[in-house]
Design an enzyme around this catalytic site. Structure first.
Site, PDB file in Angstrom:
ATOM      1  N   MET A  43       0.800  -1.218   0.000  1.00 45.75           N
ATOM      2  CA  MET A  43       0.000   0.000   0.000  1.00 45.75           C
ATOM      3  C   MET A  43       0.830   1.263   0.000  1.00 45.75           C
ATOM      4  O   MET A  43       0.417   2.282  -0.559  1.00 45.75           O
ATOM      5  CB  MET A  43      -0.908   0.013   1.238  1.00 45.75           C
ATOM      6  CG  MET A  43      -2.160  -0.808   1.082  1.00 45.75           C
ATOM      7  SD  MET A  43      -3.291  -0.092  -0.120  1.00 45.75           S
ATOM      8  CE  MET A  43      -3.664   1.462   0.680  1.00 45.75           C
ATOM      9  N   VAL A  75       7.238   3.701   3.654  1.00 47.49           N
ATOM     10  CA  VAL A  75       7.329   4.277   4.997  1.00 47.49           C
ATOM     11  C   VAL A  75       8.709   4.917   5.180  1.00 47.49           C
ATOM     12  O   VAL A  75       9.734   4.307   4.880  1.00 47.49           O
ATOM     13  CB  VAL A  75       7.093   3.198   6.071  1.00 47.49           C
ATOM     14  CG1 VAL A  75       7.110   3.826   7.462  1.00 47.49           C
ATOM     15  CG2 VAL A  75       5.757   2.496   5.838  1.00 47.49           C
ATOM     16  N   LYS A 106       3.949   7.135   6.538  1.00 43.37           N
ATOM     17  CA  LYS A 106       3.550   6.204   5.486  1.00 43.37           C
ATOM     18  C   LYS A 106       2.889   6.978   4.357  1.00 43.37           C
ATOM     19  O   LYS A 106       1.868   7.641   4.564  1.00 43.37           O
ATOM     20  CB  LYS A 106       2.580   5.164   6.051  1.00 43.37           C
ATOM     21  CG  LYS A 106       2.164   4.082   5.068  1.00 43.37           C
ATOM     22  CD  LYS A 106       1.300   3.041   5.776  1.00 43.37           C
ATOM     23  CE  LYS A 106       0.922   1.893   4.870  1.00 43.37           C
ATOM     24  NZ  LYS A 106       0.145   0.856   5.581  1.00 43.37           N
ATOM     25  N   ASP A 148      -4.901  -9.180   8.840  1.00 44.15           N
ATOM     26  CA  ASP A 148      -3.630  -9.378   8.140  1.00 44.15           C
ATOM     27  C   ASP A 148      -2.487  -9.520   9.142  1.00 44.15           C
ATOM     28  O   ASP A 148      -1.421  -8.924   8.980  1.00 44.15           O
ATOM     29  CB  ASP A 148      -3.366  -8.211   7.183  1.00 44.15           C
ATOM     30  CG  ASP A 148      -2.299  -8.537   6.129  1.00 44.15           C
ATOM     31  OD1 ASP A 148      -2.063  -9.745   5.876  1.00 44.15           O
ATOM     32  OD2 ASP A 148      -1.713  -7.600   5.565  1.00 44.15           O
TER      33      ASP A 148
END
Length: 439
Positions: free
Chosen positions: A70, A73, A88, A183
């Site tokens: 996604m 960072v 992030k 997750d």
């Protein structure tokens, strides 16, 4: 325009921004600046040493910490509050993806409502120069997957159980506030310098007031640690027990050196998750205690109803292991193991059922024959014994020989034959003596 930029980067080509802008004179200065920022994030995502820019709003970027599906960072300093953060940034190629945007927002909302020492907190969320960001608590230390690579493949059981209890307690707190992580895996666990485990990355979290991202039936998560209901969600509810399974799979890898199921492809891993039972941990790591093995296998039950009912219950058994108290979980009995095997091997179990029926029929026939032979043996033996009272030793010997034909090594029959032989000898001697006297 943005799609053109993405295509160039995915082909491995450095975008010529000046040429790109020359071909699109309609772009405003603000739009050009946003594209330039995204191009720099692209470069930073592929080059660990390169920062996309020095500042993003209130944040000064210092160095890259890592990257995921996604976002990228960075270690950053929030200048207004003079504190370090893990900043992030959403990957630029996902900027136009509505689902990815919802996931980014979901993570911000999920972490913002959670307050627990085992969960990495969020400081801020927003958008600057067209770039979505999350400012997260920066925790010095290592991720659990980094620790596995550095010290693995197996880690010391007491440490793993302690981390497991801390993570189960963190998950229990999240579940109590209506958040399911979905997750849990080694890369989403951070081990701080104080040795404590912390949970991070709630990008796939399911909130109580939002529908699950996998409602369409598409898989979300990481294959090795996914629960059966994540792999095949048809007609199933994905709830807090899916986090119990994923945490169990994470601890299994830390203790045995491998995930519960492996394969050359995701499809092979999914097949194992749905159809096979994991190897018993003590087969891979004999030093693991039986109680710890029982706890792991309880967390990894395929049927959510047979797992720990909550992360809190999981945490209690992990705490019991650390304190050397009895655990609540019990190993599956023989009947349960047979049922599991039958469910996993329906074709084989059907053939085995037919073979079992035939085998039982043959066994019944064999037992019947043996019982009949035993009855004949006992009858002949009784007949032979009865002849001793009537001095019919010859008939007795014939009867005992028929008995010995059925059971040649039987001690009673052998002893009776010896007695009958002596009786016959005495009878023969007496008859000879009587004839001699008569003469």
């Amino acid at each position: 325009m943005f799609e053109e930029l993405v295509e160039l980067v995915l082909r491995g080509e450095a975008p010529d921004l000046e040429g790109l802008f020359a071909r699109h004179p309609e772009l405003s200065a603000a739009e050009r600046e946003r594209l330039a920022v995204r191009a720099r994030i692209f470069a930073g995502a592929s080059d660990a040493e390169r920062l996309p820019f020095e500042r993003l709003g209130d944040f000064q970027l210092l160095r890259r910490l890592g990257a995921g599906g996604m976002g990228v960072v960075y270690l950053a300093r929030q200048e207004s509050l003079r504190r370090l953060t893990a900043l992030k940034l959403m990957r630029p190629e996902l900027a136009g993806d509505a689902t990815a945007a919802r996931r980014f927002e979901r993570e911000a909302r999920a972490v913002a409502q959670l307050q627990h020492p085992g969960i990495v907190g969020v400081y801020a969320a927003g958008e600057e120069q067209g770039v979505r960001f999350l400012a997260l608590e920066y925790l010095e230390g290592q991720s659990l997957d980094e620790l596995l690579r550095a010290e693995g493949p197996r880690l010391e059981p007491t440490r793993v159980v302690r981390w497991g209890r801390e993570l189960a307690e963190a998950l229990s707190s999240a579940h109590a506030q209506g958040v399911v992580h979905r997750d849990v895996k080694p890369s989403n666990v951070r081990i701080g310098l104080d040795g404590r485990a912390r949970l991070l990355d709630f990008g796939l979290a399911q909130l109580a007031d939002a529908s699950a991202l996998s409602a369409s039936g598409s898989f979300r998560g990481t294959p090795y640690y996914a629960s059966p209901e994540q792999v095949d969600p048809r007609g199933k509810t994905i709830d807090a027990r899916t986090d119990v399974y994923s945490l169990g799979a994470t601890l299994y890898q830390c203790l045995t050196g491998q995930p519960p199921f492996e394969g050359a492809s995701s499809a092979e891993v999914f097949h194992g998750i749905l159809t096979r039972e994991p190897l018993r941990p003590r087969v891979l790591a004999p030093a693991i205690s039986r109680d710890l093995e029982t706890v792991l296998l309880k967390a990894l039950e395929k049927d959510p109803a047979r797992r720990y009912a909550s992360a809190e219950a999981f945490a209690r058994d992990l705490a019991a292991l650390l304190e050397m108290r009895p655990i609540a979980a019990r190993p599956p009995g023989s009947f349960t193991r047979v049922v599991k095997w039958t469910r996993r091997n329906r074709g084989t179990s059907a053939a085995a059922g037919v073979a079992l029926v035939l085998g039982l029929a043959f066994l019944g026939l064999l037992i019947g024959q043996r019982m009949q032979a035993r009855r004949r043996f006992e009858a002949e033996l009784a007949r032979a014994a009865a002849t001793r009272a009537t001095d019919e030793s010859e008939e007795g010997l014939r009867a005992v020989e028929r008995a010995l034909a059925l059971r040649p090594e039987d001690g009673r029959a052998l002893a009776l034959r010896a007695q009958l032989v002596r009786d016959a000898a005495k009878t023969h001697a007496r008859e000879s003596l009587d004839r001699a006297r008569a003469d």
